[in-house]
Scaffold this motif. Structure first.
Motif, short mmCIF file in Angstrom:
data_model
loop_
_atom_site.label_atom_id
_atom_site.label_comp_id
_atom_site.label_asym_id
_atom_site.label_seq_id
_atom_site.Cartn_x
_atom_site.Cartn_y
_atom_site.Cartn_z
N PRO A 132 -42.83 33.42 8.22
CA PRO A 132 -42.11 34.66 7.90
C PRO A 132 -40.70 34.64 8.48
O PRO A 132 -40.47 34.15 9.59
CB PRO A 132 -42.97 35.74 8.55
CG PRO A 132 -44.35 35.15 8.60
CD PRO A 132 -44.14 33.69 8.87
N GLN A 171 -38.89 41.88 7.19
CA GLN A 171 -39.56 40.58 7.19
C GLN A 171 -39.84 40.14 5.77
O GLN A 171 -40.22 40.95 4.91
CB GLN A 171 -40.89 40.66 7.97
CG GLN A 171 -41.68 39.35 7.94
CD GLN A 171 -42.93 39.41 8.79
OE1 GLN A 171 -42.84 39.65 9.99
NE2 GLN A 171 -44.09 39.17 8.18
N TRP A 172 -39.62 38.85 5.50
CA TRP A 172 -39.98 38.25 4.23
C TRP A 172 -40.92 37.09 4.50
O TRP A 172 -40.67 36.27 5.38
CB TRP A 172 -38.73 37.76 3.50
CG TRP A 172 -37.86 38.90 3.05
CD1 TRP A 172 -37.99 39.63 1.91
CD2 TRP A 172 -36.72 39.44 3.73
NE1 TRP A 172 -37.01 40.60 1.83
CE2 TRP A 172 -36.21 40.51 2.93
CE3 TRP A 172 -36.07 39.14 4.93
CZ2 TRP A 172 -35.11 41.26 3.31
CZ3 TRP A 172 -34.97 39.88 5.31
CH2 TRP A 172 -34.50 40.93 4.49
N ASP A 173 -42.00 37.02 3.74
CA ASP A 173 -43.09 36.11 4.08
C ASP A 173 -42.99 34.73 3.45
O ASP A 173 -43.23 33.73 4.12
CB ASP A 173 -44.44 36.74 3.70
CG ASP A 173 -44.75 37.96 4.55
OD1 ASP A 173 -44.33 37.98 5.72
OD2 ASP A 173 -45.40 38.90 4.04
N SER A 174 -42.68 34.64 2.15
CA SER A 174 -42.77 33.32 1.51
C SER A 174 -41.70 33.06 0.46
O SER A 174 -41.09 31.99 0.46
CB SER A 174 -44.16 33.14 0.88
OG SER A 174 -44.38 34.12 -0.11
#
Length: 358
Positions: A132, A171-174
């Motif tokens: 993340p 937040q950015w996961d993928s």
């Protein structure tokens, strides 16, 4: 393009294509023999540029079949092609740079090598994050974009964009490219890869003077006609952008379709009541930011929903998606239009455009 070349491409002319192959900053080949091919661009796609090339397997004593050689000029291991379109302006070629493209596949069938390429945003689209991504307390929208994109692409920002801090807790996961798109949408900005291979971040806009006047004249090979169908399904006349301020209160900004020429104009015949398109982002922390994002989202969505024309014409290698052109035909006179997609042949043939009436 020079004034001479601009005049030449208004009618019949002699053309040529040349391509260079680069890998890791090193020139592998500067004389790739292109027998045929085409270039397609569509602003509605996450990676707008698609290139197909046909190359003779053996030419000039060289074998253009990449086989299993990872350093071959046409292999798909990071090799990039710079493609130029040539226009004969009277005994000499003027070369117009069409950009840099990443080789994604090469295959050989008999005496022919088929090469597929995509725009450089492929490097971002395929690079999903392995952990993340959380911005720091000092990050801004601009530094987040740089962190997500560089060093795959060098980012350049339009000077009119006003940078601002990123709220804590993001937040950015993928999906790396989706993260970039979310940041830019909240910023009221959009990205495009320039002909020099930079990722330019600029405000969403349809401003600018027309770069070309197109007239529906079959004698010169130009045909203009309406394209597509109409539907109320999914239509809207305003965009509502929602966010959250520092105290946790929900905030929003609204952008109404106030274009008098729009069939979806707010308060018009489409529906006298608001028909909203919702947009939400945690990157929006003030009402002003919500309003800016709503206005930009309205422009982006109209690229898919508004009236479009199909244009068939003599190839014009100076045109790019996003360019503004003036169109006369299909009942319109000197109508400002934006190029949304195009197909440019790499051999003698017709070019096609899809333009959106502004």
């Amino acid at each position: 393009m020079s004034t001479t070349a601009l005049a030449v491409v208004q009618g019949g002319y002699t053309m040529d294509i040349r391509a260079e192959s680069w890998l890791g900053g090193l020139l592998l080949a500067d004389n790739i023999p292109i027998a045929d091919g085409s270039e397609n661009r569509d602003r509605s796609l996450s990676v707008p540029e698609q290139i197909t090339l046909t190359v003779p397997r053996r030419e000039g004593g060289y074998d253009w079949d990449p086989g299993t050689d990872p350093a071959h000029p046409l292999a798909a291991y990071g090799q990039m092609l710079r493609i130029d379109y040539g226009v004969d302006i009277g005994g000499q070629m003027e070369w117009i740079n069409r950009g840099w493209f990443l080789i994604t596949e090469s295959s050989t069938d008999g005496d022919t090598v088929s090469v597929s390429c995509q725009g450089l945003l492929t490097l971002i689209a395929e690079a999903n994050m392995i952990a993340p991504f959380q911005p720091s307390s000092t990050d801004t929208l601009g530094t987040v974009v740089r962190a997500l994109v560089e060093p795959a692409l060098t980012v350049s920002f339009d000077g009119t964009l006003v940078d601002r801090a990123v709220p804590l807790g993001m937040q950015w996961d993928s999906d790396r490219l989706a993260a970039v798109t979310e940041v830019l949408t909240a910023w009221g900005a959009a990205e495009r890869v320039t002909e020099d291979g930079y990722l330019l971040i600029e405000p969403v806009s349809d401003a600018g003077a027309p770069v070309l006047a197109i007239s529906d004249d079959r004698d010169t090979g130009t045909v203009v006609r309406w394209q597509g169908s109409t539907t109320r399904d999914g239509a809207f006349n305003c965009v509502v952008a929602q966010g959250e301020d520092a105290s946790g209160n929900q905030i929003q900004g609204v952008s109404y379709d106030g274009d008098g020429a729009s069939p979806y104009q707010y308060g018009g015949n489409f529906n006298p009541l608001p028909v909203p398109f919702p947009y939400q982002s945690s990157l929006l922390t003030t009402v002003a930011q919500c309003r800016t994002a709503a206005a930009a989202q309205m422009k982006l969505l109209r690229r898919q929903a508004f009236r479009k024309l199909a244009v068939t014409m003599v190839p014009h290698p100076g045109l790019m998606t996003g360019d503004i052109v003036s169109v006369t035909g299909a009942g319109l006179t000197n109508a400002r239009c934006a190029i949304e997609s195009l197909s440019l042949p790499y051999s003698p043939g017709e070019q096609s455009l899809t333009v959106r009436v502004l």
